[in-house]
Design a protein around this motif. Structure first.
Motif, PDB file in Angstrom:
ATOM      1  N   PHE B  42       0.726  -1.130  -0.419  1.00 19.36           N
ATOM      2  CA  PHE B  42      -0.064  -0.300  -0.186  1.00 19.36           C
ATOM      3  C   PHE B  42       1.072   1.311   0.197  1.00 19.36           C
ATOM      4  N   GLY B  43       0.850   2.138  -0.505  1.00 18.36           N
ATOM      5  CA  GLY B  43       0.764   3.243  -0.312  1.00 18.36           C
ATOM      6  C   GLY B  43       0.517   4.419   0.597  1.00 18.36           C
ATOM      7  N   ILE B  44       0.750   5.574   0.893  1.00 22.86           N
ATOM      8  CA  ILE B  44       0.221   6.852   1.306  1.00 22.86           C
ATOM      9  C   ILE B  44      -0.025   7.753   0.790  1.00 22.86           C
ATOM     10  N   LEU B  45      -0.526   8.623   0.057  1.00 21.44           N
ATOM     11  CA  LEU B  45      -0.757   9.757  -1.071  1.00 21.44           C
ATOM     12  C   LEU B  45      -0.561  11.434   0.951  1.00 21.44           C
ATOM     13  N   ARG B  46       0.540  12.114   0.031  1.00 23.28           N
ATOM     14  CA  ARG B  46      -0.055  13.259   0.973  1.00 23.28           C
ATOM     15  C   ARG B  46      -0.075  14.072   0.515  1.00 23.28           C
ATOM     16  N   LEU B  47      -1.124  15.185   0.312  1.00 24.41           N
ATOM     17  CA  LEU B  47      -1.652  16.390  -0.872  1.00 24.41           C
ATOM     18  C   LEU B  47      -1.954  17.282  -0.221  1.00 24.41           C
ATOM     19  N   ILE B  48      -1.262  18.218  -0.819  1.00 25.09           N
ATOM     20  CA  ILE B  48      -2.067  19.908  -0.658  1.00 25.09           C
ATOM     21  C   ILE B  48      -2.520  20.345  -1.541  1.00 25.09           C
ATOM     22  N   VAL B  49      -4.596  20.925  -0.788  1.00 28.20           N
ATOM     23  CA  VAL B  49      -5.447  20.539  -1.408  1.00 28.20           C
ATOM     24  C   VAL B  49      -6.083  22.299  -1.179  1.00 28.20           C
ATOM     25  N   HIS B  50      -6.563  23.288  -1.937  1.00 26.68           N
ATOM     26  CA  HIS B  50      -7.381  24.720  -1.053  1.00 26.68           C
ATOM     27  C   HIS B  50      -8.486  24.005   0.169  1.00 26.68           C
ATOM     28  N   ASP B  51      -8.505  23.288  -0.034  1.00 29.94           N
ATOM     29  CA  ASP B  51     -10.654  23.206   0.659  1.00 29.94           C
ATOM     30  C   ASP B  51      -9.764  21.488   1.437  1.00 29.94           C
ATOM     31  N   PRO B  52      -9.483  21.222   2.709  1.00 32.36           N
ATOM     32  CA  PRO B  52      -8.334  20.006   3.073  1.00 32.36           C
ATOM     33  C   PRO B  52      -9.743  19.144   3.457  1.00 32.36           C
ATOM     34  N   ASP B  53     -10.725  20.234   4.733  1.00 32.98           N
ATOM     35  CA  ASP B  53     -11.795  19.612   5.062  1.00 32.98           C
ATOM     36  C   ASP B  53     -12.434  18.822   3.956  1.00 32.98           C
ATOM     37  N   ALA B  54     -13.331  19.608   2.994  1.00 31.59           N
ATOM     38  CA  ALA B  54     -13.878  18.965   2.438  1.00 31.59           C
ATOM     39  C   ALA B  54     -13.769  17.593   1.179  1.00 31.59           C
TER      40      ALA B  54
END
Lengths: 439, 141
Positions: B42-54
């Motif tokens: 498996f992997g862990i995808l880490r992202l920076i998005v503008h609205d993390p909660d949504a």
């Protein structure tokens, strides 16, 4: 052919065997009634008195014993002798984490060893031989079972135990082991290691092997025989009855001769419990007519087999059982260890996870590999790989401590495994061999 | 000062990464950066998005496991050795960096280094004291 450890029993007339069996059954039923509260209650419930048993033909009158009964009386509730007469305890994994515990008196160990010695001699071993025992030594009956059998025969036991395969090969070579005793998959692995180390198996003094504790096919037999340049014999047993040596292959390889003077076999319909005739497959049931410490009455092994009293070319008159062709329950055998899916479920629930899982069993490089697919919970997940790996390890350790065998944990997406409603496919066994009981 | 990163569990199955990125694109999420930590299964995808909660709510509704974590964002000056200085400071202070990845915002001529440390506040304080600028979530969008 014509090598026996105890010719007078192994080639006895049926009448003589029946006389022994009848005398032992009468004695055993009396022992159960007088010394095991569980059996007294069971016999009383059906109005059976020890005096009602006159011969081995009366055996269908007796009630069955199941693994559940052993569990309910854990650990020593079915023992029929006081502590001072016990000389040994063994145990195998049960279905919910509790082990199945068995005990032996001095005579019980002797009779079990006779079974193992008969198996060794039937495979061609003599007292001149070095018997290399690569079964695990411990609560598991494999190691000590063959070890005592070898010593009783007067051969030389080499208690190598399992693991460290290169050292195993070195001992085969340097000590000149003549017979190898281990699981068939480990024999294959040893065979491959011999080849890898550049040793010609024909140069080894090894002549034969006794392999059991897990199911194996005829093709595996041929492969082991080729890899190690030996003759490979099967051995059957389960700790509840004694251990390896309950039945064994002769050179005819046409069913395993049962040590029926101590372990009386029957085949019954798994649904109704009715006795089935020779040649019909059903559930194998044993009565420990020669045992003192744990005299189990009509113990349901859950193994599916058939019996035959037909003449065997080896000269033995002992009844033969077919290599078991399956189980009436869902027990798996992983590297010689009995594993029940319910144990896996137990661990998963204990760890606070939803009981959605799948067990995949494969044979990789001739070794059983069991992978448990577990749905990831929110709590287990983290942005940190080290933290998720620690969760995997925690589950792995919990499995090892309950199952007694190492497993791989594979985390999968939530709600991605089949649900338990209806018939969830919990076990995918890719090994392509039937499962049956072991020590 | 911190940046909210989202992490998503990805099973090692063909098309999983594309599936996640599609869900986020369809939800109108602006993805500033991502990285994948992987092992065999498996992997862990880490992202920076503008609205993390949504984004997390959207992914969870599609059956994914996702979590929000505060990570440290450092504004990297366009000079040689800028990021090295930050890491050296943290390491000298005994602050362990579990993982890191970087991204650029070419239209603003800015580069950011993201660092995962156990205690963001202590690390931020240390860096600010040494004239290294840290970023908050709004700074990267």
């Amino acid at each position: 052919m014509g090598q026996y450890f105890q010719q007078e029993i192994e080639t006895a007339s049926r009448d003589y065997l029946r006389a022994i069996q009848s005398a032992r059954l009468i004695q055993m039923v009396k022992n159960c009634y007088e010394n095991v509260a569980f059996y007294k209650e069971k016999f009383d419930a059906i109005g059976l008195l020890p005096g009602d048993i006159h011969s081995i033909d009366d055996i269908p009158k007796l009630p069955f014993t199941t693994k559940q009964d052993l569990r309910d009386t854990y650990p020593f509730g079915l023992f029929a002798v006081p502590k001072d007469r016990l000389v040994r305890i063994h145990a195998s994994s049960g279905t919910t984490g509790k082990q199945t515990v068995v005990g032996y008196t001095q005579d019980d160990v002797l009779h079990w060893s006779e079974g193992a010695a008969r198996a060794l001699v039937a495979a061609g071993a003599t007292k001149e031989d070095y018997i290399h025992v690569s079964y695990g030594y411990g609560l598991f009956t494999g190691g000590l079972g063959l070890h005592y059998g070898a010593e009783l025969l007067g051969a030389t036991a080499i208690p190598v135990s399992s693991g460290n395969t290169k050292r195993q090969v070195q001992i085969l070579q340097d000590f000149g082991s003549n017979f190898l005793c281990c699981t068939p998959s480990y024999a294959m692995f040893i065979g491959e290691t011999v080849a890898e180390m550049g040793i010609d198996p024909k140069t080894l003094p090894l002549r034969g092997g006794i392999f059991g504790a897990e199911p194996w096919t005829d093709n595996m037999r041929k492969e082991i025989e080729r890899l190690l340049d030996i003759k490979a014999h099967d051995i059957y047993g389960l700790s509840e009855i004694a251990g390896p040596g309950v039945s064994y292959d002769c050179d005819a390889f046409d069913g395993l001769h049962v040590c029926e003077d101590y372990f009386y076999p029957e085949i019954v319909d798994p649904e109704t419990g009715d006795p089935l005739p020779d040649g019909t497959f059903g559930e194998l049931v044993f009565t420990c007519i020669g045992k003192e410490a744990l005299p189990l009455v009509r113990y349901r092994t859950r193994d599916i087999s058939a019996l035959t009293h037909e003449h065997c070319s080896c000269g033995r008159t002992l009844v033969r059982m077919a290599k078991p062709r399956g189980r009436t329950d869902d027990m798996l055998i992983i590297r010689g260890v009995n594993v029940f899916p319910s144990q896996v479920e137990h661990v998963i629930l204990e760890q606070g996870l939803e009981p959605n899982y799948q067990i995949v069993v494969e044979r990789i490089d001739n070794l059983d590999v069991m992978t448990v697919l577990v749905e990831l919970s929110d709590a287990m997940f983290s942005d940190s790989m080290a933290a998720v790996e620690a969760e995997e390890r925690r589950l792995q350790n919990a499995m090892l401590s309950t199952l007694g065998v190492s497993t791989k944990i594979q985390l999968v997406d939530p709600r991605s495994l089949p649900r338990s409603e209806g018939k969830a496919v919990r076990v995918i066994d890719k090994r392509g061999v039937t499962q049956y009981n072991v020590h | 000062m911190a940046i909210q990163q989202i992490s998503v569990f990805i099973e090692n199955k063909a098309g999983r990464l594309a599936e996640i990125l599609t869900i986020l694109a369809e939800a109108g999420q602006d993805i500033r950066a991502f990285s994948v930590a992987e092992k065999a299964e498996f992997g862990i995808l880490r992202l920076i998005v503008h609205d993390p909660d949504a984004a997390i709510a959207e992914l969870k509704s599609k059956g994914f496991t996702a979590k929000k974590t505060d990570v440290l964002g450092i504004l990297i000056e366009d000079e040689t050795g800028a990021s090295v200085k930050a890491i050296q400071l943290l390491s000298a202070a005994g602050i362990n960096v579990e993982y890191t990845f970087a991204f650029v915002m070419p239209q603003n001529r800015l580069a950011f280094l993201l660092l995962r440390v156990a205690d963001n506040d202590t690390a931020t304080k240390l860096l600010e004291e040494n004239a290294i600028r840290t970023a908050n979530h709004a700074d990267v969008f």
